[in-house]
Design an enzyme around this catalytic site. Structure first.
Site, short mmCIF file in Angstrom:
data_model
loop_
_atom_site.label_atom_id
_atom_site.label_comp_id
_atom_site.label_asym_id
_atom_site.label_seq_id
_atom_site.Cartn_x
_atom_site.Cartn_y
_atom_site.Cartn_z
N THR A 47 0.84 -1.18 0.00
CA THR A 47 0.00 0.00 0.00
C THR A 47 0.87 1.23 0.00
O THR A 47 1.87 1.29 0.70
CB THR A 47 -0.88 0.07 1.27
OG1 THR A 47 -1.70 -1.07 1.31
CG2 THR A 47 -1.75 1.29 1.28
N GLY A 75 -7.70 7.24 3.88
CA GLY A 75 -6.87 6.27 3.19
C GLY A 75 -6.26 5.37 4.24
O GLY A 75 -5.94 5.82 5.34
N ALA A 82 5.55 4.21 -7.36
CA ALA A 82 5.29 2.93 -8.02
C ALA A 82 6.49 2.45 -8.83
O ALA A 82 6.70 1.24 -8.98
CB ALA A 82 4.06 3.05 -8.92
N CYS A 141 8.99 1.36 -5.51
CA CYS A 141 8.54 0.37 -4.53
C CYS A 141 7.84 -0.80 -5.23
O CYS A 141 6.83 -0.60 -5.91
CB CYS A 141 7.58 1.03 -3.54
SG CYS A 141 6.92 -0.11 -2.30
N THR A 177 3.96 -1.32 -4.68
CA THR A 177 3.08 -0.22 -5.08
C THR A 177 2.86 -0.30 -6.58
O THR A 177 3.81 -0.49 -7.33
CB THR A 177 3.74 1.14 -4.73
OG1 THR A 177 4.01 1.17 -3.33
CG2 THR A 177 2.84 2.31 -5.09
#
Length: 185
Positions: A12, A58, A168, A171, A174
């Site tokens: 996440t 979130g 993204a 990681c 992600t």
């Protein structure tokens, strides 16, 4: 989060950016078990409407745990309409002191468009500096990227999207399938 309790769940990145009278919360969609992506389209950013007032949340961590916390937060905000800080503090107190809740493995970013908080199971209710908050596996990558992008003329959503794309790319937990919610003050 205690790694010995978790079966290797990762995946996440949640980022909140406040700029120009609005807050944008973006979350990726990847859930991984160890080195395997088990879902790429999870929705980890939600809009709640306790007492008729919108709040965007979130979450990172265990989904079931996060939903338990979202339900608790919604009840706190219904009992104290318009008092986001107080509702968040009450949730954090319960989370830390309750025998059942203290075992929940999650973190939350919460905003009503005016206030912005990060809530942890350690009893923290933090107001982030620099109008940016990030949690989760790629949170530090997204945070660093967003801080750099705050020096541009981009709006909150553009900053959040670009920072999430950078996270993204770095990681492995992600992905680029975002859920984005905007909320104005």
């Amino acid at each position: 989060m205690a790694e010995d309790k978790f079966p290797g769940w990762h995946g996440t990145t949640i980022l909140a950016v406040r700029r120009g009278g609005e807050v944008v919360v973006a979350g990726d969609g990847q859930v991984s078990l160890g080195q395997t992506v088990i879902k790429g389209s999870a929705r980890k950013v939600r809009r709640l409407s306790p007492g008729g007032r919108d709040v965007v949340v979130g979450f990172a961590g265990s989904t079931a745990d996060a939903f338990t916390l979202l339900e608790r937060l919604e009840k706190k905000l219904e009992a104290q309409p318009g008092q986001l800080a107080r509702g968040c503090v009450e949730l954090a107190k319960d989370w830390r002191m309750d025998k059942y809740l203290r075992n929940l493995e999650a973190m939350l970013i919460v905003t009503d468009g005016t206030e912005l908080f990060v809530i942890t199971g350690a009893g923290d209710v933090l107001e982030p500096e620099n109008d940016i908050a990030a949690i989760g596996s790629g949170g530090n990558f997204a945070l660093a990227a967003a801080r750099g992008l705050m020096e541009t003329g981009l709006d909150a959503e553009a900053i959040a999207r670009k920072a999430m794309a950078i996270a993204a790319d770095i990681c492995v937990y992600t992905n680029g399938r975002l859920t984005v919610e905007r909320i104005s003050a």
